[in-house]
Design a protein around this motif. Structure first.
Motif, PDB file in Angstrom:
ATOM      1  N   LEU A  94       0.839  -1.209   0.000  1.00 30.80           N
ATOM      2  CA  LEU A  94       0.000   0.000   0.000  1.00 30.80           C
ATOM      3  C   LEU A  94       0.867   1.251   0.000  1.00 30.80           C
ATOM      4  CD1 LEU A  94      -2.788   1.401   0.254  1.00 30.80           C
ATOM      5  CD2 LEU A  94      -2.428   1.317   2.736  1.00 30.80           C
ATOM      6  N   GLU A  95       1.856   1.288   0.875  1.00 29.87           N
ATOM      7  CA  GLU A  95       2.745   2.458   0.939  1.00 29.87           C
ATOM      8  C   GLU A  95       3.448   2.695  -0.396  1.00 29.87           C
ATOM      9  OE1 GLU A  95       3.130   4.717   3.369  1.00 29.87           O
ATOM     10  OE2 GLU A  95       1.557   3.649   4.444  1.00 29.87           O
TER      11      GLU A  95
ATOM     12  N   CYS B  18       0.834   3.704  -3.233  1.00 31.37           N
ATOM     13  CA  CYS B  18       0.301   5.055  -3.023  1.00 31.37           C
ATOM     14  C   CYS B  18       1.348   6.101  -3.392  1.00 31.37           C
ATOM     15  CB  CYS B  18      -0.168   5.244  -1.589  1.00 31.37           C
ATOM     16  SG  CYS B  18      -1.745   4.467  -1.256  1.00 31.37           S
TER      17      CYS B  18
ATOM     18  N   LYS C 184      -0.120   7.015  -7.053  1.00 35.49           N
ATOM     19  CA  LYS C 184      -1.152   7.974  -6.697  1.00 35.49           C
ATOM     20  C   LYS C 184      -0.607   9.279  -6.120  1.00 35.49           C
ATOM     21  CE  LYS C 184      -4.945   4.959  -5.777  1.00 35.49           C
ATOM     22  NZ  LYS C 184      -5.874   5.834  -6.407  1.00 35.49           N
TER      23      LYS C 184
ATOM     24  N   ARG D   8      -1.509   9.884  -2.437  1.00 38.80           N
ATOM     25  CA  ARG D   8      -2.927   9.963  -2.072  1.00 38.80           C
ATOM     26  C   ARG D   8      -3.459   8.557  -1.849  1.00 38.80           C
ATOM     27  NH1 ARG D   8      -5.336  12.469  -6.973  1.00 38.80           N
ATOM     28  NH2 ARG D   8      -3.685  11.204  -7.759  1.00 38.80           N
ATOM     29  N   ARG D   9      -4.424   8.449  -0.951  1.00 38.06           N
ATOM     30  CA  ARG D   9      -5.048   7.157  -0.664  1.00 38.06           C
ATOM     31  C   ARG D   9      -6.525   7.207  -0.971  1.00 38.06           C
ATOM     32  NH1 ARG D   9      -2.154   4.161   4.202  1.00 38.06           N
ATOM     33  NH2 ARG D   9      -0.087   4.945   3.805  1.00 38.06           N
ATOM     34  N   GLU D  10      -7.058   6.045  -1.239  1.00 41.52           N
ATOM     35  CA  GLU D  10      -8.490   5.940  -1.485  1.00 41.52           C
ATOM     36  C   GLU D  10      -9.252   6.219  -0.195  1.00 41.52           C
ATOM     37  OE1 GLU D  10     -10.088   5.540  -4.276  1.00 41.52           O
ATOM     38  OE2 GLU D  10      -8.359   5.100  -5.534  1.00 41.52           O
TER      39      GLU D  10
ATOM     40  N   ILE E 270     -11.208   1.677  -2.876  1.00 43.03           N
ATOM     41  CA  ILE E 270     -10.142   0.830  -2.328  1.00 43.03           C
ATOM     42  C   ILE E 270     -10.282  -0.604  -2.834  1.00 43.03           C
ATOM     43  CG2 ILE E 270     -11.263   0.207  -0.141  1.00 43.03           C
ATOM     44  CD1 ILE E 270      -7.540   1.042  -0.529  1.00 43.03           C
TER      45      ILE E 270
ATOM     46  N   ALA F   2      -5.187   1.418   5.002  1.00 45.23           N
ATOM     47  CA  ALA F   2      -5.864   2.485   4.260  1.00 45.23           C
ATOM     48  C   ALA F   2      -7.056   3.022   5.043  1.00 45.23           C
ATOM     49  CB  ALA F   2      -6.320   1.968   2.902  1.00 45.23           C
TER      50      ALA F   2
END
Length: 194
Positions: A67-68, A71, A75, A78-80, A86, A155
Protein backbone atom coordinates in the motif's frame (compact mmCIF):
# COMPACT_ATOMS: atom_id res chain seq x y z
CA UNK A 1 28.03 15.83 -28.10
CA UNK A 2 27.20 17.89 -25.06
CA UNK A 3 25.18 15.96 -22.50
CA UNK A 4 25.05 12.68 -24.43
CA UNK A 5 25.62 9.68 -22.19
CA UNK A 6 25.94 11.74 -19.03
CA UNK A 7 24.01 10.56 -16.02
CA UNK A 8 22.44 13.19 -13.81
CA UNK A 9 24.51 13.67 -10.67
CA UNK A 10 22.81 13.79 -7.27
CA UNK A 11 24.42 15.39 -4.25
CA UNK A 12 22.81 12.89 -1.89
CA UNK A 13 21.51 9.35 -2.30
CA UNK A 14 18.23 10.51 -0.74
CA UNK A 15 17.71 12.93 -3.64
CA UNK A 16 17.61 10.11 -6.18
CA UNK A 17 14.11 9.24 -7.40
CA UNK A 18 12.73 5.82 -6.51
CA UNK A 19 13.21 3.59 -9.50
CA UNK A 20 10.50 1.25 -10.64
CA UNK A 21 12.97 -1.63 -10.65
CA UNK A 22 12.26 -4.90 -12.35
CA UNK A 23 8.59 -5.69 -12.44
CA UNK A 24 8.93 -9.47 -12.38
CA UNK A 25 10.23 -12.07 -9.98
CA UNK A 26 11.17 -15.54 -11.13
CA UNK A 27 8.17 -17.81 -10.59
CA UNK A 28 10.40 -20.67 -9.48
CA UNK A 29 12.16 -18.42 -6.95
CA UNK A 30 8.82 -17.23 -5.57
CA UNK A 31 7.48 -20.80 -5.39
CA UNK A 32 10.60 -21.96 -3.55
CA UNK A 33 10.55 -19.09 -1.04
CA UNK A 34 6.81 -19.41 -0.42
CA UNK A 35 7.18 -23.16 0.06
CA UNK A 36 9.91 -22.50 2.64
CA UNK A 37 7.65 -19.98 4.41
CA UNK A 38 4.85 -22.54 4.62
CA UNK A 39 7.16 -25.35 5.76
CA UNK A 40 8.83 -23.21 8.41
CA UNK A 41 5.51 -22.06 9.83
CA UNK A 42 4.16 -25.61 9.71
CA UNK A 43 6.89 -26.70 12.14
CA UNK A 44 5.94 -23.90 14.53
CA UNK A 45 2.22 -24.68 14.94
CA UNK A 46 -0.04 -27.44 16.24
CA UNK A 47 -3.02 -27.11 13.89
CA UNK A 48 -4.13 -25.84 10.48
CA UNK A 49 -6.00 -22.83 11.83
CA UNK A 50 -2.85 -21.57 13.51
CA UNK A 51 -0.82 -22.17 10.34
CA UNK A 52 -3.29 -20.16 8.26
CA UNK A 53 -3.20 -17.37 10.87
CA UNK A 54 0.61 -17.23 10.67
CA UNK A 55 0.47 -17.05 6.86
CA UNK A 56 -2.14 -14.30 7.15
CA UNK A 57 0.16 -12.36 9.52
CA UNK A 58 3.04 -12.67 7.05
CA UNK A 59 0.77 -11.46 4.25
CA UNK A 60 -0.46 -8.54 6.38
CA UNK A 61 3.07 -7.13 6.58
CA UNK A 62 3.41 -7.44 2.79
CA UNK A 63 0.05 -5.69 2.26
CA UNK A 64 1.00 -2.74 4.46
CA UNK A 65 4.22 -2.22 2.49
CA UNK A 66 2.56 -2.68 -0.90
CA UNK A 67 0.00 0.00 0.00
CA UNK A 68 2.75 2.46 0.94
CA UNK A 69 4.73 1.75 -2.22
CA UNK A 70 1.78 1.94 -4.62
CA UNK A 71 0.30 5.05 -3.02
CA UNK A 72 3.66 6.74 -3.43
CA UNK A 73 4.32 5.47 -6.95
CA UNK A 74 0.90 5.41 -8.58
CA UNK A 75 -1.15 7.97 -6.70
CA UNK A 76 1.23 10.74 -5.66
CA UNK A 77 0.88 9.80 -1.95
CA UNK A 78 -2.93 9.96 -2.07
CA UNK A 79 -5.05 7.16 -0.66
CA UNK A 80 -8.49 5.94 -1.49
CA UNK A 81 -11.17 7.23 0.86
CA UNK A 82 -14.19 5.40 -0.59
CA UNK A 83 -15.06 1.74 -0.17
CA UNK A 84 -15.49 0.95 -3.86
CA UNK A 85 -12.33 2.90 -4.67
CA UNK A 86 -10.14 0.83 -2.33
CA UNK A 87 -11.72 -2.43 -3.52
CA UNK A 88 -11.09 -1.48 -7.13
CA UNK A 89 -7.51 -0.49 -6.23
CA UNK A 90 -6.92 -3.94 -4.69
CA UNK A 91 -8.72 -5.83 -7.48
CA UNK A 92 -6.78 -4.13 -10.25
CA UNK A 93 -3.62 -2.25 -9.20
CA UNK A 94 -2.46 -4.34 -6.23
CA UNK A 95 -3.33 -7.64 -7.91
CA UNK A 96 -1.55 -6.66 -11.11
CA UNK A 97 1.62 -5.64 -9.27
CA UNK A 98 1.67 -8.81 -7.17
CA UNK A 99 0.36 -11.42 -9.60
CA UNK A 100 0.88 -9.89 -13.05
CA UNK A 101 -2.83 -9.61 -13.87
CA UNK A 102 -6.09 -8.19 -12.59
CA UNK A 103 -8.09 -10.50 -10.28
CA UNK A 104 -10.69 -12.64 -12.03
CA UNK A 105 -13.66 -11.02 -10.27
CA UNK A 106 -14.78 -8.59 -7.60
CA UNK A 107 -18.32 -9.13 -6.35
CA UNK A 108 -20.59 -7.78 -3.64
CA UNK A 109 -22.09 -10.40 -1.34
CA UNK A 110 -25.78 -11.04 -1.95
CA UNK A 111 -26.66 -12.06 1.61
CA UNK A 112 -24.84 -9.35 3.59
CA UNK A 113 -24.32 -5.64 2.85
CA UNK A 114 -20.84 -5.64 4.38
CA UNK A 115 -19.33 -8.51 2.35
CA UNK A 116 -17.30 -8.42 -0.84
CA UNK A 117 -15.44 -11.20 -2.61
CA UNK A 118 -12.36 -11.26 -4.81
CA UNK A 119 -12.18 -14.53 -6.73
CA UNK A 120 -9.27 -16.08 -8.54
CA UNK A 121 -9.56 -19.22 -10.66
CA UNK A 122 -5.99 -20.28 -9.95
CA UNK A 123 -4.40 -18.24 -7.16
CA UNK A 124 -0.62 -18.20 -7.49
CA UNK A 125 0.05 -19.29 -3.91
CA UNK A 126 -2.16 -22.37 -4.35
CA UNK A 127 -0.91 -23.28 -7.83
CA UNK A 128 2.15 -25.31 -6.80
CA UNK A 129 0.95 -26.53 -3.42
CA UNK A 130 -0.20 -30.07 -2.84
CA UNK A 131 -2.00 -30.40 0.46
CA UNK A 132 -1.69 -33.76 2.26
CA UNK A 133 -4.97 -35.51 3.16
CA UNK A 134 -4.33 -35.07 6.89
CA UNK A 135 -4.31 -31.27 6.49
CA UNK A 136 -7.89 -31.18 5.22
CA UNK A 137 -8.93 -27.86 3.73
CA UNK A 138 -5.66 -25.99 4.37
CA UNK A 139 -5.62 -22.96 2.08
CA UNK A 140 -2.40 -21.06 1.33
CA UNK A 141 -4.69 -18.27 0.15
CA UNK A 142 -4.57 -17.15 3.79
CA UNK A 143 -1.33 -15.38 2.81
CA UNK A 144 -3.16 -13.38 0.13
CA UNK A 145 -6.05 -12.73 2.54
CA UNK A 146 -3.43 -11.23 4.87
CA UNK A 147 -2.12 -9.03 2.05
CA UNK A 148 -5.65 -7.76 1.34
CA UNK A 149 -6.25 -7.16 5.05
CA UNK A 150 -2.95 -5.29 5.35
CA UNK A 151 -3.88 -3.00 2.47
CA UNK A 152 -7.41 -2.40 3.77
CA UNK A 153 -6.55 -1.76 7.41
CA UNK A 154 -3.62 0.51 6.62
CA UNK A 155 -5.86 2.49 4.26
CA UNK A 156 -8.42 2.95 7.06
CA UNK A 157 -10.91 0.21 6.13
CA UNK A 158 -10.86 -2.37 8.97
CA UNK A 159 -12.16 -5.76 7.88
CA UNK A 160 -12.06 -9.47 8.53
CA UNK A 161 -10.51 -11.14 5.47
CA UNK A 162 -10.50 -14.89 4.90
CA UNK A 163 -9.64 -17.26 2.06
CA UNK A 164 -11.99 -20.04 0.96
CA UNK A 165 -11.99 -22.76 -1.67
CA UNK A 166 -15.08 -22.77 -3.90
CA UNK A 167 -15.57 -25.90 -6.03
CA UNK A 168 -16.19 -25.34 -9.75
CA UNK A 169 -18.27 -27.90 -11.58
CA UNK A 170 -16.25 -29.81 -14.16
CA UNK A 171 -12.85 -28.69 -12.84
CA UNK A 172 -10.42 -30.59 -10.67
CA UNK A 173 -9.13 -27.62 -8.68
CA UNK A 174 -11.45 -25.22 -6.84
CA UNK A 175 -11.19 -21.47 -7.24
CA UNK A 176 -10.04 -19.35 -4.32
CA UNK A 177 -12.31 -16.62 -2.99
CA UNK A 178 -11.02 -13.91 -0.67
CA UNK A 179 -14.00 -12.94 1.49
CA UNK A 180 -13.92 -9.40 2.89
CA UNK A 181 -16.29 -8.52 5.73
CA UNK A 182 -16.01 -4.83 6.61
CA UNK A 183 -16.37 -3.44 10.13
CA UNK A 184 -19.58 -1.56 10.95
CA UNK A 185 -17.70 1.74 11.15
CA UNK A 186 -16.72 1.48 7.48
CA UNK A 187 -20.33 1.07 6.39
CA UNK A 188 -21.48 3.96 8.60
CA UNK A 189 -18.75 6.20 7.17
CA UNK A 190 -19.75 5.25 3.60
CA UNK A 191 -23.41 6.00 4.37
CA UNK A 192 -22.44 9.48 5.67
CA UNK A 193 -20.33 10.20 2.59
CA UNK A 194 -23.32 9.22 0.51
Amino acid sequence: MIGVGKAKQYANVLDKPLSRGRQEVSLSAFAFLFSELVQYNQTQVDNITELERRLEDAGYAVGARVLELLCHREKGNRRETRLLGILSFIHSTVWKVLFGKVADSLEKGTEHEDEYMISEKELLVNRFISVPKDMGAFNCGAFVAGIVKGVLENAGFPAVVTAHFVPIEGQQRPRTTILIKFAEEVLHREARLG
